[in-house]
Design an enzyme around this catalytic site. Sequence first.
Site, PDB file in Angstrom:
ATOM      1  N   LYS A 170       0.854  -1.175   0.000  1.00  0.00           N
ATOM      2  CA  LYS A 170       0.000   0.000   0.000  1.00  0.00           C
ATOM      3  C   LYS A 170       0.900   1.239   0.000  1.00  0.00           C
ATOM      4  O   LYS A 170       2.019   1.187   0.509  1.00  0.00           O
ATOM      5  CB  LYS A 170      -0.852  -0.036   1.285  1.00  0.00           C
ATOM      6  CG  LYS A 170      -1.673   1.206   1.580  1.00  0.00           C
ATOM      7  CD  LYS A 170      -2.943   1.222   0.781  1.00  0.00           C
ATOM      8  CE  LYS A 170      -3.695   2.554   0.890  1.00  0.00           C
ATOM      9  NZ  LYS A 170      -4.578   2.748  -0.277  1.00  0.00           N
ATOM     10  N   ILE A 195      -9.823   5.636  -1.064  1.00  0.00           N
ATOM     11  CA  ILE A 195      -9.285   5.345   0.262  1.00  0.00           C
ATOM     12  C   ILE A 195      -8.572   6.585   0.795  1.00  0.00           C
ATOM     13  O   ILE A 195      -8.621   6.878   1.986  1.00  0.00           O
ATOM     14  CB  ILE A 195      -8.295   4.157   0.180  1.00  0.00           C
ATOM     15  CG1 ILE A 195      -8.954   2.933  -0.464  1.00  0.00           C
ATOM     16  CG2 ILE A 195      -7.719   3.828   1.546  1.00  0.00           C
ATOM     17  CD1 ILE A 195     -10.149   2.377   0.253  1.00  0.00           C
ATOM     18  N   ASN A 255       5.358   1.191  -2.254  1.00  0.00           N
ATOM     19  CA  ASN A 255       4.732   2.270  -3.003  1.00  0.00           C
ATOM     20  C   ASN A 255       4.825   3.551  -2.174  1.00  0.00           C
ATOM     21  O   ASN A 255       4.498   3.561  -0.990  1.00  0.00           O
ATOM     22  CB  ASN A 255       3.280   1.885  -3.300  1.00  0.00           C
ATOM     23  CG  ASN A 255       2.567   2.905  -4.155  1.00  0.00           C
ATOM     24  OD1 ASN A 255       2.322   4.025  -3.724  1.00  0.00           O
ATOM     25  ND2 ASN A 255       2.219   2.513  -5.373  1.00  0.00           N
ATOM     26  N   CYS A 281      -2.295   8.946  -7.888  1.00  0.00           N
ATOM     27  CA  CYS A 281      -3.462   8.655  -7.053  1.00  0.00           C
ATOM     28  C   CYS A 281      -4.532   9.708  -7.277  1.00  0.00           C
ATOM     29  O   CYS A 281      -4.305  10.896  -7.053  1.00  0.00           O
ATOM     30  CB  CYS A 281      -3.094   8.626  -5.578  1.00  0.00           C
ATOM     31  SG  CYS A 281      -4.537   8.310  -4.540  1.00  0.00           S
ATOM     32  N   ILE A 319      -1.659   0.433 -15.230  1.00  0.00           N
ATOM     33  CA  ILE A 319      -2.078   1.792 -14.980  1.00  0.00           C
ATOM     34  C   ILE A 319      -2.685   1.910 -13.576  1.00  0.00           C
ATOM     35  O   ILE A 319      -3.149   0.925 -13.006  1.00  0.00           O
ATOM     36  CB  ILE A 319      -3.155   2.239 -16.018  1.00  0.00           C
ATOM     37  CG1 ILE A 319      -4.309   1.263 -16.045  1.00  0.00           C
ATOM     38  CG2 ILE A 319      -2.540   2.400 -17.367  1.00  0.00           C
ATOM     39  CD1 ILE A 319      -5.464   1.627 -16.946  1.00  0.00           C
ATOM     40  N   THR A 379      -5.743   4.021 -11.403  1.00  0.00           N
ATOM     41  CA  THR A 379      -7.187   4.042 -11.674  1.00  0.00           C
ATOM     42  C   THR A 379      -7.624   5.292 -12.442  1.00  0.00           C
ATOM     43  O   THR A 379      -6.930   6.298 -12.458  1.00  0.00           O
ATOM     44  CB  THR A 379      -7.953   3.979 -10.345  1.00  0.00           C
ATOM     45  OG1 THR A 379      -7.479   5.036  -9.511  1.00  0.00           O
ATOM     46  CG2 THR A 379      -7.722   2.654  -9.655  1.00  0.00           C
ATOM     47  N   GLY A 424      -4.980  -6.454  -8.689  1.00  0.00           N
ATOM     48  CA  GLY A 424      -5.522  -5.624  -7.624  1.00  0.00           C
ATOM     49  C   GLY A 424      -6.921  -6.054  -7.253  1.00  0.00           C
ATOM     50  O   GLY A 424      -7.121  -6.960  -6.443  1.00  0.00           O
TER      51      GLY A 424
END
Lengths: 308, 308, 317, 317
Positions: free
Chosen positions: A45, A71, A99, A130, A192, A194, A270
């Site tokens: 994460k 999230i 990450n 993100c 990729i 999102t 994922g």
Amino acid sequence: MIDLSVDIAGVRLANPLVTASGTCGYADEYADLLDLRQLGGFFTKSITQKPRQGNEYPRIVETRAGMLNAIGLANIGLEAFVRDKAPLLRQLGIPVFVNVAGVQIEDYVAVAGRLDELDAVRGIELNISCPNVKEGGIQFGTDATQVHKIVSAVRAVCRKNVLVVKLSPNVTDITVTARAAVEAGADALSMINTFTAMAIDIESRRPILANRTGGLSGPAIRPIAVYMVHRVYTQVAKAAGVPIIGMGGIQFAHDAIEFLLAGATGLAVGTALFIDPGGVLGIRDGIADYLRRHGHTSIKEIIGTLQT
Amino acid sequence: MIDLSVDIAGVRLANPLVTASGTCGYADEYADLLDLRQLGGFFTKSITQKPRQGNEYPRIVETRAGMLNAIGLANIGLEAFVRDKAPLLRQLGIPVFVNVAGVQIEDYVAVAGRLDELDAVRGIELNISCPNVKEGGIQFGTDATQVHKIVSAVRAVCRKNVLVVKLSPNVTDITVTARAAVEAGADALSMINTFTAMAIDIESRRPILANRTGGLSGPAIRPIAVYMVHRVYTQVAKAAGVPIIGMGGIQFAHDAIEFLLAGATGLAVGTALFIDPGGVLGIRDGIADYLRRHGHTSIKEIIGTLQT
Amino acid sequence: MAVPTTKSKGIFTAGVLANRPACADHFALLLRLAEFPPTQPGQFVNIRCGRVEPILKPTEFEWRPGSLPPPHQPETVGRQPLLRRPISLAGRRDLDDGVELEIIHRVVGVGTAWLAGLKAGEPVDILGPLGQGFRPVDRPLAAVVGGGSGIPPMLYLAEALAAAGKKVVAFAGARSGASLPLTIGAHDLPSQAGWPTLCTAEFAARGAATVITTDDGSLGFPGLVSQALQGWIERSSVAQGELAVYACGPNPMMQAVAGLCLPAGIPCQLSLERHMACGLGACQGCVCKVKDDSPQGWKYKLVCKDGPVFDVGEICW
Amino acid sequence: MAVPTTKSKGIFTAGVLANRPACADHFALLLRLAEFPPTQPGQFVNIRCGRVEPILKPTEFEWRPGSLPPPHQPETVGRQPLLRRPISLAGRRDLDDGVELEIIHRVVGVGTAWLAGLKAGEPVDILGPLGQGFRPVDRPLAAVVGGGSGIPPMLYLAEALAAAGKKVVAFAGARSGASLPLTIGAHDLPSQAGWPTLCTAEFAARGAATVITTDDGSLGFPGLVSQALQGWIERSSVAQGELAVYACGPNPMMQAVAGLCLPAGIPCQLSLERHMACGLGACQGCVCKVKDDSPQGWKYKLVCKDGPVFDVGEICW
Ligand SMILES: Cc1cc2nc3c(=O)[nH]c(=O)nc-3n(C[C@H](O)[C@H](O)[C@H](O)COP(=O)(O)OP(=O)(O)OC[C@H]3O[C@@H](n4cnc5c(N)ncnc54)[C@H](O)[C@@H]3O)c2cc1C
Ligand SMILES: Cc1cc2nc3c(=O)[nH]c(=O)nc-3n(C[C@H](O)[C@H](O)[C@H](O)COP(=O)(O)OP(=O)(O)OC[C@H]3O[C@@H](n4cnc5c(N)ncnc54)[C@H](O)[C@@H]3O)c2cc1C
Ligand SMILES: Cc1cc2nc3c(=O)[nH]c(=O)nc-3n(C[C@H](O)[C@H](O)[C@H](O)COP(=O)(O)O)c2cc1C
Ligand SMILES: Cc1cc2nc3c(=O)[nH]c(=O)nc-3n(C[C@H](O)[C@H](O)[C@H](O)COP(=O)(O)O)c2cc1C
Ligand code: FES
Ligand code: FES
């Protein structure tokens, strides 16, 4: 014997399958359901310099063949990660990629620099894509100049660690940001992340997600992801010798093979992990079956072999 | 009685539901299955100056909750349209919008200019976002300067016709192209066209579509489309008083209401027409039910009312 | 006894033993498994609401390759829905050669509609057991309070509490009698005054008397289940020091129950619901706020992993 | 006779009368409808391979709004697959109070697997009839040639040709005997030499003798169906001026049949397959090239609307 191993900028993965960041926590959650040691690698994460509690609830919503998440980079922060999680991850025995996310370039540099000191970590994945945080995140990932700047800065502190840059699909031409990342020194690209998207509660007339928008993942986006991987592979990555970790809706071996043919060296799963955690090993086995059926002895023989 | 009528830049639609360009031909194909007169308006398949035979077969492939198409703007050409189709369309009795495509700006201008002379046509929809042709199409739609140029040029020849500009979702920030279109004189925006995407035949290791890539449509893309409509509505269209015709995965009344709340005035149904041609009237009725249940008398009361 | 699994959770293919409507809008599904890890009342399973089917292998053609159009993608197998659906355990029975699990669910959408359509013999893919269940409190008397689809886990809990020697009284509330997933009138009738009677077959079988409440007054006590609980606590001779309360149901109901128990110092555990993606603590999707001594006074916990059962004192509403 | 519909096509909800495996990889599905427009052999229907179910209305909550998490989107109802699937009619029977349609399909993917799982009494949503069927030619003798899942439309065609007074000989080819969707040995056995016999119940019932061919030689003539056809034309006393050929099957088979008929001047119609989205001529997805006197020598036609049956002379392979 089929050789499934792949090489991500000098890090050998026993097979191409890795976890997609944010969908497998820090590895302990799946212990009973999936033998993580059998994966090619583990992507954590996102970690930020300080702990983040993330966005308000609701944070997820299902859509047709996909889901939105917002999230908001909830995570325990760098220090807790180094103290509590890194030792456990080390015991996994597979390459661990952390990450990294942040609001300013300095944040990224600080986190990446600290992670470079850890034996437990083999690489970092730079999350400049993100869509679920107000600052940082995606704004870095959609502008080539920004991408170059942040990747260069982080590159300087990645001495030991492999530097993977995670690309956003929310761009006009993903080869532009891919090229910027490669020119600034990325060892590998992951793609990729999102798509920014929204689902509406028509009764209350509000967005379902507390964050209003979220990132679309899952099988719905796979055809776009395959296209983007193929484009970046043929136009940027192949010539530069930079491997791609492909992701976006991988659920079955068939999907994974599409990504391999399109040019991906690694494969991250994922959303599908939520549905069938062990399925990722089924994907691995399905790839081996496919290779066997087609008379290959190594997975490397098919990477990027799409005929167009 | 619930008033479902909406206004697209002076053209009154009895209800917001229209056909998405390219999915309903020139109206004759659905005659037995859907009473087109009950729609708010009709959008034709793209018309180019000369007839186009389109891409090689295969042109379509199904993906998870979506489909790719690479028709390649196959169409009968301007003159055959004017001669054979326009008279029939006129008899429909609902506003007809002709989708216009081309390779160079002059093509668009020529077609739009000729269409402006026809009584049968109330508006044109400028397709600057087709991902399935080598030249023209999408390249106009992803660059704001190009958008401004082409829209201005076509604007000059749309004296009678309403000018709808169809936006591509394959951009970093769709408000930039939307703004360019509005500033250049678009009367309305339609959004979104399809996402460039790819599906691979893993046995032959070739793209399934002869054109190699295609455009992703259907329920899979809906959350992205809703987000983009909402963004363009709040940041560009609302202030400019420019209506949006929303589309992308509308299949049920619920979907349509999401688009209305997000800021769409018109609603186009494409892929779902293939599955259930008559379903578009079910969507219309479902919207009326929703309005009734919530105590509204006019659909206009809910457009753009998403609370964020 | 079935051979116990060594893992605390796993993915299992259960067979449907029976699937019956439990009322106008709930279904009771009885599942059979060769084995299942130990479970606690309050724990849940995450169910894949779609056919358990092998993925199709690429078609072998009858004729030479290329003769048919290139294959569609075989995995357009769109299981419906995509994500699993969390459902509490309503009961468990360990047999010589396997385990029976019961779940009772209200049909509200795609996933539960799929569950309702299951036929005996069909396979179901379940992931579990998940979450932290109820933690029995050292009090001789237990009120188990369920609202709507919060009733099912109370059946499992009542059984466990009774087995542990507690006296159990059940409170079950629904919108109307027709939507109450319980069998009424087995030994007795529901009391309109809100007194416990042996009126439901299910709780009676677990040794518990039941108070039924309905919003529309069509059965039992007319009003909210929390009102009936309050009335019973106030008007009965219940010594509050003997009582513990366990509840599951819609938030407003649980808030009312919390409002009763917290000031009175009655130990109380509540089971919360959240939309979930993973059910495992990995996605961070299912957060709820719990009290905390940080400056802001709260932090997030995960309903799927830290809950779904929380202590009344923890929860920030 | 059922009341005829006035429209040439429509969407109909059929009920399943029977669904049986027709061989190792084909299923035969018998559907019942109150009415269906007139049809021709060679026409097809476009089937929604997913449950015919009402879309769920937004959930009404038991408790006050806002008490549960905001609703999921009720239409996550992902019907599988998304698009309809085209299947030829294998037969039609008009009854006093309705219509029976038969389709026979090979299970190759999601849609056909769904069809194979249908049970008697279940509803199926079909759109049709679609396309242009076979156009009977003024010749007394007809050879109907089917390969694999190209056999089913030949049953319907054989029946119609026989009813129109033609003498019909059927040629049916498969990979092996096990994957031939016909009932063998009813009156006679298949000839290994490739001679027509009354060996299949289905064609015999329609008054046609059959030649069976299999690639692996497990049944009938070992070899391709086109080879058997050629042998029969060459070695029998068939006057080529009396014969017309109608074929459906994989492209290589049809090309072989075309290669036989075109030079010999035998009238021949072929039914093509394409991936389809609409089936109506609207999406332009299902193109095939046909000869044309434009400079390039060909133009596109639509298999769904202009076909699926084309004259052998038109097709550009
Ligand atoms: C730990 C836990 C235990 C549960 N136990 C039970 C039980 O024993 N019996 C029972 O009937 N239900 C139970 N639920 C609720 C159940 O999970 C939902 O009703 C179910 O997921 C709805 O799925 P669907 O596809 O039918 O509905 P959808 O089409 O997904 O949604 C329809 C409606 O259900 C609500 N919903 C959807 N998912 C959830 C969710 N995860 N939590 C709460 N509401 C949701 C939506 O808000 C919407 O109003 C439990 C939920 C949790 C989190
Ligand atoms: C006019 C017409 C009539 C047909 N009649 C019959 C029939 O009577 N019996 C029968 O068994 N089949 C028939 N087919 C073929 C049938 O449509 C396909 O087998 C079916 O669509 C496959 O769907 P699926 O979801 O099971 O497979 P998918 O998962 O979609 O694909 C699996 C395999 O089927 C092939 N396929 C998929 N769609 C088509 C298509 N539209 N045309 C050809 N191949 C396809 C793919 O190339 C792939 O190899 C007909 C096709 C057409 C166009
Ligand atoms: C619940 C969830 C949380 C995620 N969190 C992160 C994250 O913290 N950092 C990141 O780089 N990507 C994150 N992602 C994106 C995934 O890593 C991946 O790029 C994306 O989901 C596409 O892959 P998929 O379709 O297989 O899920 C998250 C995705 C999901 C679904
Ligand atoms: C088969 C097909 C053909 C299309 N042809 C055109 C076209 O000619 N011109 C155009 O502007 N858009 C075309 N589109 C795009 C649609 O008009 C619409 O923008 C898109 O499909 C999203 O809507 P949907 O998800 O409801 O299909 C086509 C889409 C499909 C599926
Ligand atoms: S559902 Fe994923 S963390 Fe709780
Ligand atoms: S399938 Fe749409 S035109 Fe033929």
